[in-house]
Design a protein around this motif. Structure first.
Motif, mmCIF file in Angstrom:
data_model
loop_
_atom_site.group_PDB
_atom_site.id
_atom_site.type_symbol
_atom_site.label_atom_id
_atom_site.label_comp_id
_atom_site.label_asym_id
_atom_site.label_seq_id
_atom_site.Cartn_x
_atom_site.Cartn_y
_atom_site.Cartn_z
ATOM 1 N N LEU A 130 0.834 -1.213 0.000
ATOM 2 C CA LEU A 130 0.000 0.000 0.000
ATOM 3 C C LEU A 130 0.862 1.253 0.000
ATOM 4 O O LEU A 130 0.435 2.321 -0.432
ATOM 5 C CB LEU A 130 -0.902 0.027 1.242
ATOM 6 C CG LEU A 130 -1.955 -1.068 1.362
ATOM 7 C CD1 LEU A 130 -2.621 -1.029 2.725
ATOM 8 C CD2 LEU A 130 -2.997 -0.919 0.268
ATOM 9 N N GLY B 295 4.988 3.033 1.554
ATOM 10 C CA GLY B 295 6.206 2.843 2.354
ATOM 11 C C GLY B 295 6.599 4.141 3.012
ATOM 12 O O GLY B 295 6.326 5.217 2.478
ATOM 13 N N GLY C 247 9.518 5.927 6.266
ATOM 14 C CA GLY C 247 10.892 5.902 6.723
ATOM 15 C C GLY C 247 11.279 4.599 7.421
ATOM 16 O O GLY C 247 12.442 4.212 7.420
ATOM 17 N N LYS D 245 2.105 -3.064 8.733
ATOM 18 C CA LYS D 245 3.362 -2.327 8.535
ATOM 19 C C LYS D 245 4.515 -3.224 8.982
ATOM 20 O O LYS D 245 4.559 -3.668 10.128
ATOM 21 C CB LYS D 245 3.345 -1.039 9.365
ATOM 22 C CG LYS D 245 4.527 -0.127 9.068
ATOM 23 C CD LYS D 245 4.554 1.042 10.031
ATOM 24 C CE LYS D 245 4.337 2.337 9.314
ATOM 25 N NZ LYS D 245 4.469 3.503 10.171
ATOM 26 N N GLU E 88 -6.224 -1.126 11.406
ATOM 27 C CA GLU E 88 -7.448 -1.192 10.617
ATOM 28 C C GLU E 88 -7.117 -0.624 9.234
ATOM 29 O O GLU E 88 -6.282 0.300 9.120
ATOM 30 C CB GLU E 88 -8.572 -0.380 11.276
ATOM 31 C CG GLU E 88 -8.303 1.106 11.378
ATOM 32 C CD GLU E 88 -9.475 1.896 11.957
ATOM 33 O OE1 GLU E 88 -10.592 1.775 11.451
ATOM 34 O OE2 GLU E 88 -9.238 2.647 12.917
ATOM 35 N N MET F 204 -7.590 1.565 6.010
ATOM 36 C CA MET F 204 -8.266 2.822 5.679
ATOM 37 C C MET F 204 -8.306 2.910 4.148
ATOM 38 O O MET F 204 -7.291 3.207 3.493
ATOM 39 C CB MET F 204 -7.494 4.001 6.284
ATOM 40 C CG MET F 204 -7.381 3.921 7.800
ATOM 41 S SD MET F 204 -8.933 4.273 8.623
ATOM 42 C CE MET F 204 -9.016 6.032 8.434
ATOM 43 N N LYS G 12 -2.574 12.378 -0.791
ATOM 44 C CA LYS G 12 -2.915 11.973 -2.169
ATOM 45 C C LYS G 12 -4.154 12.705 -2.659
ATOM 46 O O LYS G 12 -4.372 12.827 -3.856
ATOM 47 C CB LYS G 12 -3.139 10.470 -2.237
ATOM 48 C CG LYS G 12 -1.835 9.734 -2.024
ATOM 49 C CD LYS G 12 -2.007 8.246 -1.920
ATOM 50 C CE LYS G 12 -0.738 7.648 -1.345
ATOM 51 N NZ LYS G 12 -0.959 6.929 -0.087
ATOM 52 N N GLN H 261 0.435 13.093 5.264
ATOM 53 C CA GLN H 261 0.811 11.682 5.059
ATOM 54 C C GLN H 261 0.409 10.823 6.255
ATOM 55 O O GLN H 261 0.267 9.611 6.119
ATOM 56 C CB GLN H 261 2.331 11.543 4.880
ATOM 57 C CG GLN H 261 2.881 12.109 3.595
ATOM 58 C CD GLN H 261 3.137 13.602 3.678
ATOM 59 O OE1 GLN H 261 2.633 14.309 4.545
ATOM 60 N NE2 GLN H 261 3.919 14.095 2.739
ATOM 61 N N ASN H 262 0.254 11.437 7.423
ATOM 62 C CA ASN H 262 -0.096 10.680 8.632
ATOM 63 C C ASN H 262 -1.571 10.818 8.992
ATOM 64 O O ASN H 262 -1.979 10.514 10.111
ATOM 65 C CB ASN H 262 0.783 11.118 9.812
ATOM 66 C CG ASN H 262 2.208 10.628 9.641
ATOM 67 O OD1 ASN H 262 2.439 9.704 8.877
ATOM 68 N ND2 ASN H 262 3.156 11.248 10.324
ATOM 69 N N ASP I 66 0.500 6.840 12.701
ATOM 70 C CA ASP I 66 1.945 7.002 12.844
ATOM 71 C C ASP I 66 2.341 7.667 14.170
ATOM 72 O O ASP I 66 2.714 8.840 14.208
ATOM 73 C CB ASP I 66 2.481 7.837 11.663
ATOM 74 C CG ASP I 66 3.688 7.154 11.059
ATOM 75 O OD1 ASP I 66 4.322 6.380 11.773
ATOM 76 O OD2 ASP I 66 3.985 7.398 9.880
HETATM 77 N N1 LIG Z 1 -4.004 1.772 7.998
HETATM 78 C C1 LIG Z 1 -3.733 2.001 6.722
HETATM 79 N N2 LIG Z 1 -4.656 1.796 5.768
HETATM 80 C C2 LIG Z 1 -4.401 2.031 4.467
HETATM 81 N N3 LIG Z 1 -3.222 2.506 3.997
HETATM 82 C C3 LIG Z 1 -2.248 2.742 4.887
HETATM 83 C C4 LIG Z 1 -2.436 2.499 6.296
HETATM 84 N N4 LIG Z 1 -1.297 2.842 6.943
HETATM 85 C C5 LIG Z 1 -0.443 3.270 6.000
HETATM 86 N N5 LIG Z 1 -0.997 3.208 4.761
HETATM 87 C C6 LIG Z 1 -0.371 3.586 3.482
HETATM 88 O O1 LIG Z 1 1.024 3.360 3.561
HETATM 89 C C7 LIG Z 1 1.735 4.583 3.353
HETATM 90 C C8 LIG Z 1 2.991 4.584 4.195
HETATM 91 O O2 LIG Z 1 2.639 4.705 5.559
HETATM 92 P P1 LIG Z 1 3.734 4.926 6.678
HETATM 93 O O3 LIG Z 1 3.039 5.259 7.922
HETATM 94 O O4 LIG Z 1 4.666 3.767 6.714
HETATM 95 O O5 LIG Z 1 4.634 6.040 6.080
HETATM 96 P P2 LIG Z 1 4.592 7.649 6.029
HETATM 97 O O6 LIG Z 1 3.764 8.186 7.144
HETATM 98 O O7 LIG Z 1 4.208 8.033 4.622
HETATM 99 O O8 LIG Z 1 6.117 7.958 6.239
HETATM 100 P P3 LIG Z 1 6.939 8.080 7.598
HETATM 101 O O9 LIG Z 1 6.556 6.916 8.475
HETATM 102 O O10 LIG Z 1 8.344 8.005 7.137
HETATM 103 O O11 LIG Z 1 6.544 9.399 8.185
HETATM 104 C C9 LIG Z 1 0.736 5.695 3.696
HETATM 105 O O12 LIG Z 1 1.036 6.879 3.014
HETATM 106 C C10 LIG Z 1 -0.589 5.073 3.227
HETATM 107 O O13 LIG Z 1 -0.764 5.284 1.847
#
Ligand SMILES: Nc1ncnc2c1ncn2[C@@H]1O[C@H](COP(=O)(O)OP(=O)(O)OP(=O)(O)O)[C@@H](O)[C@H]1O
Length: 390
Positions: free
Chosen positions: A84, A86, A88, A106, A151, A153, A160, A206-207, A220
């Motif tokens: 879905l 990635g 850090g 994750k 869960e 989302m 996006k 992003q979070n 996050d």
């Molecule tokens: N619970 C979820 N449901 C659906 N998609 C998710 C979920 N969690 C993360 N994602 C997807 O995975 C991507 C990466 O999430 P992640 O929390 O690893 O990284 P980030 O927040 O983009 O970066 P960083 O952790 O470096 O701040 C998100 O941008 C989202 O598109």
């Protein structure tokens, strides 16, 4: 004839020299191998220690979410087939649990550093629940395998939808307003309704994740920090993301008001439809949103900032009011920023906003995020963080 013994001794010398060279090479190779093996075992030992520390740390937490085996999650994600996204610290995969629950798994790729974020995440959102916080369903900590199960989302992360979008994907005003209120409620809960104040410290689009109805939830919590109710601030190493960090990060003395600042930036980005720190623009070409906001506020022309898409232009007055709320959150002095519960009341129309007449406080300094984020005992060993309203 007298040359013969001479020739023999030359051959013997050559053989001796060859044996010497071959032995040296073999000894050298053996030394290299031994060094490599020793290095590997030290690294493995260190890794095992980190894993043991991680395990011990988890044992001290009561109220942990469900523990999965690595095999469970391998099966749920069909061997990590559908990625879905990635970040850090690892990659996120789509999965289906045996009871049919859709999940996002994750998987941490990093070592050591990532484990601290893993623990912080399990201990923070593992024991608190709110409709505007993404639910941590469970985790897996099996040797070096560290995974978090959330869960799912279905509409992914907010970035996006507000940046680089297709014209047909623009969010209508009602949805943008709902997302802003959801974020505010999630933060108000973290800051004010838990036993300890929880500062998220990395609020950014992003979070913020969106479900099928475009309800927003904060995710996050790897950088989150707990602050005692009687502590005026905490001194901590810098963490967060460039473009969203409050100016007081420079002094390292922070409170949960750094989240209020980041919230203000996110609101501006949602209403204006662009990033605060847009590195695709040149410096002369308005790569920062804040100086433009300051200029427009002083000229009383906030209207120019509202996203130009048609559905936003129909709600221009409300959008301008929302920009004023964001500006209130961006005060240089954290004590002059409103609390998140006040923001919730203003957004719900229960309270009116304090007018902001002088915009001199708006800073356009970009606080540099550290290249490598460092966590320092961010979450206490006990699960005192506790759930539920005070
Ligand atoms: N619970 C979820 N449901 C659906 N998609 C998710 C979920 N969690 C993360 N994602 C997807 O995975 C991507 C990466 O999430 P992640 O929390 O690893 O990284 P980030 O927040 O983009 O970066 P960083 O952790 O470096 O701040 C998100 O941008 C989202 O598109």
């Amino acid at each position: 004839m007298p040359e013969r013994p001479h020739k023999k001794s030359r051959i013997a010398m050559i053989i001796l020299a060859s044996v010497f060279v071959a032995t040296t090479i073999v000894v050298f190779l053996i030394c290299l191998c031994m060094r490599y093996i020793r290095q590997r075992s030290t690294e493995e030992g260190r890794e095992n220690n980190v894993d043991k520390d991680c395990e011990n740390s988890l044992l001290q937490v009561t109220n942990l979410p469900k523990r999965f085996t690595y095999q469970d999650l391998k099966a749920a994600t069909d061997n990590f087939r559908k990625k879905l996204g990635g970040g850090g610290f690892g990659s996120v995969f789509y999965g289906n649990l045996s009871d049919g629950t859709k999940v996002a798994v994750k998987r941490l790729d990093g070592f050591g550093q990532g484990r601290k974020e893993f623990l912080a995440e399990v201990k923070t959102i593992g024991s608190i629940h709110h409709v505007n916080l993404v639910r941590l369903i469970g985790f897996c900590a099996e040797n070096s395998h560290k995974l978090l199960v959330y869960e799912h989302m279905s509409n992914g992360s907010l970035d996006k939808w507000i940046f680089n979008r297709n014209p047909e994907d623009t969010l209508e005003w009602k949805i943008r307003k709902k997302i802003i209120l959801n974020i505010a409620k999630g933060l108000a809960y973290l800051h004010e309704d838990c036993k300890m104040r929880i500062a998220h410290l990395d609020i950014k689009p992003q979070n913020i994740l969106l479900d099928d109805k475009f309800d927003a939830k904060l995710s996050d919590f790897g950088l989150a920090r707990l602050i005692d109710r009687n502590q005026s601030h905490v001194v901590t190493q810098m963490r967060g993301t460039r473009g969203y960090m409050a100016p007081e990060w420079l002094s390292r003395k922070i409170t949960e008001k750094v989240d209020v600042y980041s919230f203000g930036i996110v609101v501006l980005e949602i209403i204006c439809g662009r990033k605060n720190l847009d590195l695709s623009q040149s410096e002369e070409d308005d790569y920062l949103l804040l100086p433009i906001v300051k200029q427009k506020a002083e000229e009383n022309q906030l209207i120019d900032l509202v996203d130009k898409c048609t559905n936003m232009q129909h709600y221009i007055d409300e959008a301008v009011e929302m920009i004023s709320v964001a500006i209130w959150c961006l005060h240089n002095d954290p004590t002059k920023r409103p609390s998140m519960s006040i923001i919730v009341k203003v957004l719900e129309g229960v309270k009116t906003m304090e007018p902001v007449f002088n915009y001199g406080f708006l800073t356009s300094t970009v606080v540099e995020a550290p290249i490598k984020v460092v966590m320092v005992h961010s979450v206490p060993q006990s699960a005192s963080i506790l759930s539920g309203p005070r």
